[in-house]
Design a protein around this motif. Structure first.
Motif, PDB file in Angstrom:
ATOM      1  N   ARG A   1       0.814  -1.214   0.000  1.00 35.54           N
ATOM      2  CA  ARG A   1       0.000   0.000   0.000  1.00 35.54           C
ATOM      3  C   ARG A   1       0.847   1.263   0.000  1.00 35.54           C
ATOM      4  N   HIS A   2       2.095   1.149   0.399  1.00 38.17           N
ATOM      5  CA  HIS A   2       2.944   2.329   0.541  1.00 38.17           C
ATOM      6  C   HIS A   2       3.863   2.553  -0.653  1.00 38.17           C
ATOM      7  N   ILE A   3       3.694   1.741  -1.701  1.00 37.71           N
ATOM      8  CA  ILE A   3       4.398   2.000  -2.954  1.00 37.71           C
ATOM      9  C   ILE A   3       3.565   3.031  -3.717  1.00 37.71           C
ATOM     10  N   GLY A   4       4.180   4.145  -4.084  1.00 37.23           N
ATOM     11  CA  GLY A   4       3.419   5.220  -4.718  1.00 37.23           C
ATOM     12  C   GLY A   4       4.138   5.791  -5.922  1.00 37.23           C
ATOM     13  N   ALA A   5       3.614   6.907  -6.411  1.00 32.97           N
ATOM     14  CA  ALA A   5       4.151   7.533  -7.617  1.00 32.97           C
ATOM     15  C   ALA A   5       5.613   7.918  -7.466  1.00 32.97           C
ATOM     16  N   ASP A   6       6.031   8.238  -6.255  1.00 32.71           N
ATOM     17  CA  ASP A   6       7.414   8.639  -6.017  1.00 32.71           C
ATOM     18  C   ASP A   6       8.164   7.666  -5.123  1.00 32.71           C
ATOM     19  N   ARG A   7       7.568   6.516  -4.841  1.00 34.86           N
ATOM     20  CA  ARG A   7       8.195   5.556  -3.940  1.00 34.86           C
ATOM     21  C   ARG A   7       8.201   4.163  -4.557  1.00 34.86           C
ATOM     22  N   ALA A   8       9.250   3.431  -4.263  1.00 34.58           N
ATOM     23  CA  ALA A   8       9.397   2.068  -4.763  1.00 34.58           C
ATOM     24  C   ALA A   8       9.820   1.170  -3.615  1.00 34.58           C
ATOM     25  N   MET A   9       9.747  -0.148  -3.841  1.00 34.48           N
ATOM     26  CA  MET A   9      10.133  -1.090  -2.801  1.00 34.48           C
ATOM     27  C   MET A   9      11.031  -2.177  -3.363  1.00 34.48           C
ATOM     28  N   LEU A  10      12.109  -2.456  -2.638  1.00 32.23           N
ATOM     29  CA  LEU A  10      12.945  -3.623  -2.895  1.00 32.23           C
ATOM     30  C   LEU A  10      12.603  -4.647  -1.827  1.00 32.23           C
ATOM     31  N   LEU A  11      11.964  -5.731  -2.236  1.00 35.13           N
ATOM     32  CA  LEU A  11      11.551  -6.795  -1.323  1.00 35.13           C
ATOM     33  C   LEU A  11      12.570  -7.921  -1.415  1.00 35.13           C
ATOM     34  N   ILE A  12      13.272  -8.171  -0.325  1.00 34.86           N
ATOM     35  CA  ILE A  12      14.256  -9.247  -0.275  1.00 34.86           C
ATOM     36  C   ILE A  12      13.628 -10.406   0.464  1.00 34.86           C
ATOM     37  N   THR A  13      13.519 -11.558  -0.207  1.00 36.11           N
ATOM     38  CA  THR A  13      12.761 -12.647   0.390  1.00 36.11           C
ATOM     39  C   THR A  13      13.156 -13.991  -0.208  1.00 36.11           C
ATOM     40  N   HIS A  14      12.966 -15.033   0.580  1.00 35.46           N
ATOM     41  CA  HIS A  14      13.064 -16.392   0.052  1.00 35.46           C
ATOM     42  C   HIS A  14      11.661 -16.955  -0.194  1.00 35.46           C
ATOM     43  N   ASP A  15      10.641 -16.139   0.103  1.00 35.69           N
ATOM     44  CA  ASP A  15       9.240 -16.565   0.015  1.00 35.69           C
ATOM     45  C   ASP A  15       8.687 -16.190  -1.358  1.00 35.69           C
ATOM     46  N   LEU A  16       8.648 -17.153  -2.259  1.00 34.58           N
ATOM     47  CA  LEU A  16       8.189 -16.873  -3.624  1.00 34.58           C
ATOM     48  C   LEU A  16       6.700 -16.546  -3.666  1.00 34.58           C
TER      49      LEU A  16
ATOM     50  N   PRO B   1      10.596 -19.256 -15.824  1.00 32.83           N
ATOM     51  CA  PRO B   1      11.890 -18.580 -15.960  1.00 32.83           C
ATOM     52  C   PRO B   1      12.743 -19.221 -17.047  1.00 32.83           C
ATOM     53  N   CYS B   2      13.763 -18.480 -17.477  1.00 32.85           N
ATOM     54  CA  CYS B   2      14.672 -18.985 -18.508  1.00 32.85           C
ATOM     55  C   CYS B   2      15.833 -19.773 -17.915  1.00 32.85           C
ATOM     56  N   HIS B   3      16.392 -19.284 -16.808  1.00 31.50           N
ATOM     57  CA  HIS B   3      17.572 -19.928 -16.252  1.00 31.50           C
ATOM     58  C   HIS B   3      17.199 -21.241 -15.566  1.00 31.50           C
ATOM     59  N   PRO B   4      17.980 -22.305 -15.758  1.00 33.08           N
ATOM     60  CA  PRO B   4      17.655 -23.601 -15.140  1.00 33.08           C
ATOM     61  C   PRO B   4      17.542 -23.536 -13.621  1.00 33.08           C
ATOM     62  N   TYR B   5      18.399 -22.753 -12.970  1.00 31.64           N
ATOM     63  CA  TYR B   5      18.310 -22.651 -11.510  1.00 31.64           C
ATOM     64  C   TYR B   5      17.007 -21.978 -11.101  1.00 31.64           C
ATOM     65  N   ALA B   6      16.615 -20.899 -11.802  1.00 33.71           N
ATOM     66  CA  ALA B   6      15.368 -20.212 -11.480  1.00 33.71           C
ATOM     67  C   ALA B   6      14.173 -21.140 -11.681  1.00 33.71           C
ATOM     68  N   ARG B   7      14.214 -21.954 -12.732  1.00 40.17           N
ATOM     69  CA  ARG B   7      13.137 -22.927 -12.948  1.00 40.17           C
ATOM     70  C   ARG B   7      13.126 -23.958 -11.817  1.00 40.17           C
ATOM     71  N   GLY B   8      14.316 -24.386 -11.399  1.00 41.00           N
ATOM     72  CA  GLY B   8      14.398 -25.347 -10.317  1.00 41.00           C
ATOM     73  C   GLY B   8      13.876 -24.783  -9.012  1.00 41.00           C
ATOM     74  N   LEU B   9      14.169 -23.505  -8.757  1.00 46.89           N
ATOM     75  CA  LEU B   9      13.698 -22.851  -7.536  1.00 46.89           C
ATOM     76  C   LEU B   9      12.175 -22.813  -7.513  1.00 46.89           C
ATOM     77  N   LEU B  10      11.576 -22.533  -8.657  1.00 49.64           N
ATOM     78  CA  LEU B  10      10.123 -22.472  -8.756  1.00 49.64           C
ATOM     79  C   LEU B  10       9.508 -23.867  -8.626  1.00 49.64           C
ATOM     80  N   ASP B  11      10.127 -24.863  -9.246  1.00 52.77           N
ATOM     81  CA  ASP B  11       9.593 -26.226  -9.204  1.00 52.77           C
ATOM     82  C   ASP B  11       9.747 -26.876  -7.829  1.00 52.77           C
ATOM     83  N   ALA B  12      10.598 -26.282  -6.969  1.00 51.26           N
ATOM     84  CA  ALA B  12      10.788 -26.846  -5.626  1.00 51.26           C
ATOM     85  C   ALA B  12       9.669 -26.465  -4.665  1.00 51.26           C
ATOM     86  N   LEU B  13       8.775 -25.563  -5.090  1.00 54.10           N
ATOM     87  CA  LEU B  13       7.670 -25.150  -4.225  1.00 54.10           C
ATOM     88  C   LEU B  13       6.721 -26.321  -3.974  1.00 54.10           C
TER      89      LEU B  13
END
Length: 280
Positions: A201-216, A249-261
């Protein structure tokens, strides 16, 4: 994405640590990304991949044995080149609002939440005197922190309320960049969804967010783009729809990360993919 000037522009960011004996351990290598106004970028990956080290580099909170290279420009200021005085007085809280990984460690245990909000309001805004208490109430409401808990100490709060207290503190300065470092660690699924929705809710016209997470799942819920990190490198940076869509995703690791869910294939990432990602 917006065509306006990016809130944050990271170019070739690297972090290494000098160890005893003169050897170096590299934690982040050649990170490149931009963050546009109104955007949430989720930096995802396994624990230990370098996500939080990158966040600490942006805040100037790395230990003394750390060395950085590249650039990270926010509002015309290169964060990596700024001295501690500049970072403390003009960046932390004012240009970057931090929602930390561990609220219990971030909050002062011997002071009430009201006291900590008052101090931050005084430090980051022009509000003084009679306007201070209303400003504290407004800060609490902004993060959905209940007014009847303001006089409580951090140890008297649930994990979710402690997270909201930290969010209230992070938002007081109206910083253009909100940096949320693993803001959902230890929370159940319903509380995870509630927490990330509040942050969004706090991302706005002049604000952005970098979300660092292991939670896909959290990243899918609120991010616009996904950056996948492994062994200190960003392997893939793509739109959320492409990452979680049918093509994936294109990268094999990224695909593997998604398939591990668990809700997907629940398949462990093959060792050969991990080794390939390390040398990508």
């Amino acid at each position: 994405m917006s065509t306006r000037e990016p809130v944050l522009s990271v170019r070739g960011l690297g972090v290494r640590f000098r160890m005893r004996g003169g050897a170096y351990v590299t934690a982040v290598t050649d990170a490149h990304f931009e963050l546009a106004p109104g955007e949430c970028l989720a930096l995802v990956g396994e624990s230990g991949c370098g996500k939080s080290v990158l966040a600490s580099a942006l805040l100037g909170l790395l230990p003394r044995n750390a060395e950085t290279n590249g650039s990270a420009v926010l509002g015309g200021l290169d964060l990596l080149a700024a001295d501690e005085r500049t970072l403390a007085r003009t960046v932390r809280g004012r240009r970057i609002g931090l929602v930390p990984q561990s609220p219990a460690a971030h909050l002062t245990p011997v002071r009430t939440i009201r006291s900590q909000l008052r101090e931050t309001v005084r430090e980051l805004t022009a509000v003084r005197g009679p306007g201070l208490d209303p400003a504290v109430g407004a800060a609490a409401r902004r993060a959905a922190f209940p007014a009847d808990h303001l006089n409580r100490y951090p140890h008297e709060l649930s994990g979710g309320l402690a997270q909201r207290a930290c969010t209230a503190l992070a938002l007081i300065g109206d910083a253009p960049l909100l940096l949320a470092d693993e803001p959902t660690t230890g929370l159940d699924r319903d509380l995870v969804d509630h927490t990330v929705d509040e942050l969004a809710r706090h991302i706005g016209a002049d604000r952005a967010m970098l979300l660092i997470t292991h939670d896909l799942a959290a990243a899918e819920r609120i991010a616009d783009r996904i950056a996948v990190m492994y062994a200190g490198r960003i392997l893939e940076l793509t739109e959320k729809q492409a990452f979680f869509g049918d093509a994936g995703p294109c990268h094999p690791y990224a695909r593997g990360l998604l398939d591990a869910l668990p809700e997907r294939a629940f398949t462990p990432i093959p060792p050969k993919v991990l080794e390939g990602a390390r040398h990508a």
